[in-house]
Design a protein around this motif. Structure first.
Motif, PDB file in Angstrom:
ATOM      1  N   ILE A   1       8.274  -9.056  -4.937  1.00 56.40           N
ATOM      2  CA  ILE A   1       7.355  -8.750  -6.194  1.00 56.40           C
ATOM      3  C   ILE A   1       6.473  -7.390  -5.921  1.00 56.40           C
ATOM      4  O   ILE A   1       6.060  -6.602  -6.841  1.00 56.40           O
ATOM      5  CB  ILE A   1       6.523  -9.943  -6.718  1.00 56.40           C
ATOM      6  N   ALA A   2       6.285  -6.926  -4.655  1.00 60.61           N
ATOM      7  CA  ALA A   2       5.330  -6.076  -4.292  1.00 60.61           C
ATOM      8  C   ALA A   2       5.802  -4.653  -5.048  1.00 60.61           C
ATOM      9  O   ALA A   2       5.159  -4.013  -5.449  1.00 60.61           O
ATOM     10  CB  ALA A   2       5.455  -5.777  -2.806  1.00 60.61           C
ATOM     11  N   THR A   3       7.202  -4.499  -5.007  1.00 62.81           N
ATOM     12  CA  THR A   3       7.681  -3.218  -5.697  1.00 62.81           C
ATOM     13  C   THR A   3       7.090  -3.093  -7.127  1.00 62.81           C
ATOM     14  O   THR A   3       6.663  -1.967  -7.639  1.00 62.81           O
ATOM     15  CB  THR A   3       9.306  -3.315  -5.826  1.00 62.81           C
ATOM     16  N   ALA A   4       7.148  -4.177  -7.818  1.00 59.06           N
ATOM     17  CA  ALA A   4       6.557  -4.009  -9.299  1.00 59.06           C
ATOM     18  C   ALA A   4       5.154  -4.032  -9.341  1.00 59.06           C
ATOM     19  O   ALA A   4       4.517  -3.321  -9.977  1.00 59.06           O
ATOM     20  CB  ALA A   4       7.249  -5.149 -10.014  1.00 59.06           C
ATOM     21  N   GLU A   5       4.571  -4.672  -8.464  1.00 60.89           N
ATOM     22  CA  GLU A   5       3.212  -4.878  -8.438  1.00 60.89           C
ATOM     23  C   GLU A   5       2.475  -3.625  -8.236  1.00 60.89           C
ATOM     24  O   GLU A   5       1.439  -3.073  -8.812  1.00 60.89           O
ATOM     25  CB  GLU A   5       2.570  -5.801  -7.157  1.00 60.89           C
ATOM     26  N   ALA A   6       3.042  -2.663  -7.381  1.00 60.49           N
ATOM     27  CA  ALA A   6       2.569  -1.358  -6.984  1.00 60.49           C
ATOM     28  C   ALA A   6       2.651  -0.426  -8.161  1.00 60.49           C
ATOM     29  O   ALA A   6       1.604  -0.065  -8.831  1.00 60.49           O
ATOM     30  CB  ALA A   6       3.364  -0.699  -5.881  1.00 60.49           C
ATOM     31  N   ILE A   7       3.657  -0.624  -9.238  1.00 62.87           N
ATOM     32  CA  ILE A   7       3.621   0.006 -10.412  1.00 62.87           C
ATOM     33  C   ILE A   7       2.468  -0.454 -11.326  1.00 62.87           C
ATOM     34  O   ILE A   7       2.006   0.094 -11.841  1.00 62.87           O
ATOM     35  CB  ILE A   7       4.940  -0.313 -11.179  1.00 62.87           C
TER      36      ILE A   7
ATOM     37  N   ASP B   1       0.871  -1.416  -0.113  1.00 62.84           N
ATOM     38  CA  ASP B   1       0.169   0.079  -0.174  1.00 62.84           C
ATOM     39  C   ASP B   1       0.843   1.263   0.165  1.00 62.84           C
ATOM     40  O   ASP B   1       0.407   2.264  -0.530  1.00 62.84           O
ATOM     41  CB  ASP B   1      -0.921   0.011   1.349  1.00 62.84           C
ATOM     42  N   ALA B   2       2.010   1.131   0.836  1.00 56.40           N
ATOM     43  CA  ALA B   2       2.851   2.325   0.855  1.00 56.40           C
ATOM     44  C   ALA B   2       3.210   2.816  -0.380  1.00 56.40           C
ATOM     45  O   ALA B   2       3.393   4.004  -1.002  1.00 56.40           O
ATOM     46  CB  ALA B   2       3.911   2.036   1.942  1.00 56.40           C
ATOM     47  N   LEU B   3       3.928   1.601  -1.332  1.00 52.67           N
ATOM     48  CA  LEU B   3       4.297   2.019  -2.594  1.00 52.67           C
ATOM     49  C   LEU B   3       3.360   2.177  -3.707  1.00 52.67           C
ATOM     50  O   LEU B   3       3.666   3.141  -4.157  1.00 52.67           O
ATOM     51  CB  LEU B   3       5.078   0.814  -2.936  1.00 52.67           C
ATOM     52  N   TRP B   4       2.208   1.844  -3.428  1.00 53.14           N
ATOM     53  CA  TRP B   4       1.100   2.258  -4.546  1.00 53.14           C
ATOM     54  C   TRP B   4       0.555   3.619  -3.974  1.00 53.14           C
ATOM     55  O   TRP B   4       0.368   4.561  -4.958  1.00 53.14           O
ATOM     56  CB  TRP B   4       0.020   1.077  -4.009  1.00 53.14           C
ATOM     57  N   ALA B   5       0.343   3.918  -2.773  1.00 54.39           N
ATOM     58  CA  ALA B   5      -0.135   5.207  -2.257  1.00 54.39           C
ATOM     59  C   ALA B   5       0.981   6.280  -2.834  1.00 54.39           C
ATOM     60  O   ALA B   5       0.592   7.302  -3.297  1.00 54.39           O
ATOM     61  CB  ALA B   5      -0.296   5.313  -0.854  1.00 54.39           C
ATOM     62  N   ALA B   6       2.371   6.094  -2.699  1.00 47.95           N
ATOM     63  CA  ALA B   6       3.218   7.066  -3.279  1.00 47.95           C
ATOM     64  C   ALA B   6       3.222   7.170  -4.829  1.00 47.95           C
ATOM     65  O   ALA B   6       3.318   8.300  -5.024  1.00 47.95           O
ATOM     66  CB  ALA B   6       4.502   6.575  -2.769  1.00 47.95           C
ATOM     67  N   LEU B   7       3.089   6.194  -5.505  1.00 42.15           N
ATOM     68  CA  LEU B   7       3.104   6.385  -6.915  1.00 42.15           C
ATOM     69  C   LEU B   7       1.689   7.212  -7.391  1.00 42.15           C
ATOM     70  O   LEU B   7       1.729   7.967  -8.283  1.00 42.15           O
ATOM     71  CB  LEU B   7       2.804   4.911  -7.581  1.00 42.15           C
ATOM     72  N   ILE B   8       0.726   6.898  -6.658  1.00 44.58           N
ATOM     73  CA  ILE B   8      -0.587   7.592  -6.966  1.00 44.58           C
ATOM     74  C   ILE B   8      -0.530   8.903  -6.612  1.00 44.58           C
ATOM     75  O   ILE B   8      -1.063  10.084  -7.234  1.00 44.58           O
ATOM     76  CB  ILE B   8      -1.757   7.167  -6.209  1.00 44.58           C
ATOM     77  N   ALA B   9       0.181   9.303  -5.566  1.00 40.36           N
ATOM     78  CA  ALA B   9       0.419  10.585  -5.123  1.00 40.36           C
ATOM     79  C   ALA B   9       1.186  11.297  -6.077  1.00 40.36           C
ATOM     80  O   ALA B   9       1.041  12.572  -6.368  1.00 40.36           O
ATOM     81  CB  ALA B   9       1.179  10.880  -3.749  1.00 40.36           C
TER      82      ALA B   9
END
Ligand SMILES: Cc1ncc(COP(=O)(O)O)c(C=O)c1O
Length: 368
Positions: free
Chosen positions: A87-93, A62-70
């Motif tokens: 894999i989470a690093t890439a999944e968030a992208i 969520d942290a990575l996803w929220a950062a990208l959305i921001a």
């Protein structure tokens, strides 16, 4: 003797009275989702990271996803990261609708090779996510220089690097935003799922705060499409207790790593972890390289010594990312270390006898 890979119970035993007290307080206050315990932890964690803001979220993904959305990352955008990460690093992208683009890593630190970064930049590139793998920070000065030149956002994936340093600066505080996981096995682990972003940018922190709470600016007034990515109160309270112990736990990890280094130094056939001159490694993982990894793990397992592989398949070769079109040979350093890395038991409560037993097991295998 049995040596576990990680011993969360041993750590819990040392803090259980304080944990029971704060959990009781959360129960009595019914501050279950967000609330004062999360806020207090956010303030302490921001200070710990040398940042002005921390926003607690549901987990590191969520942290990575929220950062990208921001940052407004979305369809048509590319985000550069490394193939040797969780894999989470890439999944968030991917979950922003953007495309992960990989660059290979340095031989010694296993982190993004800044010399390769610029070649991967295209007009569609929006952001870069260096991952501070195993608790050792990526070489941030050249990464920041290149990102600035090309107008890219830098999101540090510091999920494995709580308290790690780069030239005296804490993980998460150098890029535009830093993302942390508090998965239970992390150096700072919750008693459940949790994560956070840290930043010095008020507007970014506000966006992440809004995103994690359904895009609300106030209750039931939704200014953007968000998500439910809140940290829960019990996790905030537990993390608040555990954060106080983190410096001592990090010191213990560093001491154990030094001991492994000293006892294994010069042993033919293995490569020890490297700590760059700029880095303060926090040894989330103590990984060595060995070209006979599978036999090595079996031999240690037979002696009751648990080991792990982080990670067996680089992301560009996983089924999930086959569609990106990379092939075997696309990222030779990542591919090689994926075949050779093996992680040894590493946790603050590891004791001398256990370390010596692990080393004896390794020596016996390597000398036969
Ligand atoms: C490098 C890295 N990024 C992201 C994550 C995702 O964190 P979480 O499991 O809390 O979603 C992890 C944790 O496993 C990780 O190690």
């Amino acid at each position: 003797m049995k040596v576990p890979f990680l011993d969360l119970k041993a750590q819990y035993e040392t803090i259980k009275d304080e944990i029971a007290t704060v959990i009781q307080k959360v129960l009595e206050s019914t501050a279950f989702a967000g609330g004062p315990f999360v806020k207090a932890f956010e303030d302490d964690f921001a200070r710990f990271c040398g940042c002005t803001h921390a926003v607690g979220v549901g987990n590191g993904t969520d942290a990575l996803w929220a950062a990208l959305i921001a940052f407004g990352v979305g369809p048509g955008d590319e985000v550069i990261t490394v193939p040797n990460t969780f894999i989470a690093t890439a999944e968030a992208i991917s979950f922003c609708g953007a495309k992960p683009v990989f660059v290979d890593i340095e031989q010694k630190t296993y982190n993004m090779d800044p010399d390769l970064l610029e070649h991967a930049i295209t007009p569609r590139t929006k952001a870069v996510i260096p991952v501070h793998l195993f608790g050792h920070m990526a070489d941030m000065d050249p990464i920041m220089r290149i990102a600035k030149k090309h107008n890219l956002f830098v999101i540090e994936d510091a999920s494995q690097a709580h308290g790690a340093e780069y030239r005296g600066r804490k993980a998460g505080s150098i890029g535009d935003i830093g993302c942390f996981s508090f998965y239970p096995g992390k150096n700072l682990g919750a008693y459940g799922e949790a994560g956070a972003v840290v930043t010095n940018d008020q507007a970014l922190a506000d966006k992440v705060r809004m995103f994690r709470d359904h895009g609300q600016s106030k209750k039931y007034y939704h200014d953007m499409i968000g998500w439910n990515a809140r940290m829960d109160g019990i996790q905030g309270a537990v993390l608040g207790v555990k954060l106080k112990f983190l410096p001592a736990w990090t010191e213990a990890r560093r001491k154990h790593a030094k001991q492994y280094d000293q006892l294994l130094e010069g042993l033919p056939g293995i490569v020890l972890p490297h700590e760059a001159g700029y880095a303060q490694h926090v040894y989330h993982i103590y990984a060595i390289r060995n070209s006979r990894r599978d036999e090595f793990m079996t031999a240690l397992g037979d002696k009751g010594i648990a080991t792990g592989i982080h990670y067996p398949v680089p992301l560009h070769l996983t089924g999930a990312y086959r569609h990106l079109g990379y092939k075997e040979g696309s990222f030779p350093v990542s591919e090689r270390i994926a075949r050779e890395l093996v992680s040894l038991p590493m946790f603050p409560e590891l004791n001398q006898a256990q370390i010596e037993y692990v080393v004896a097991g390794i020596k016996e295998f390597m000398c036969n």
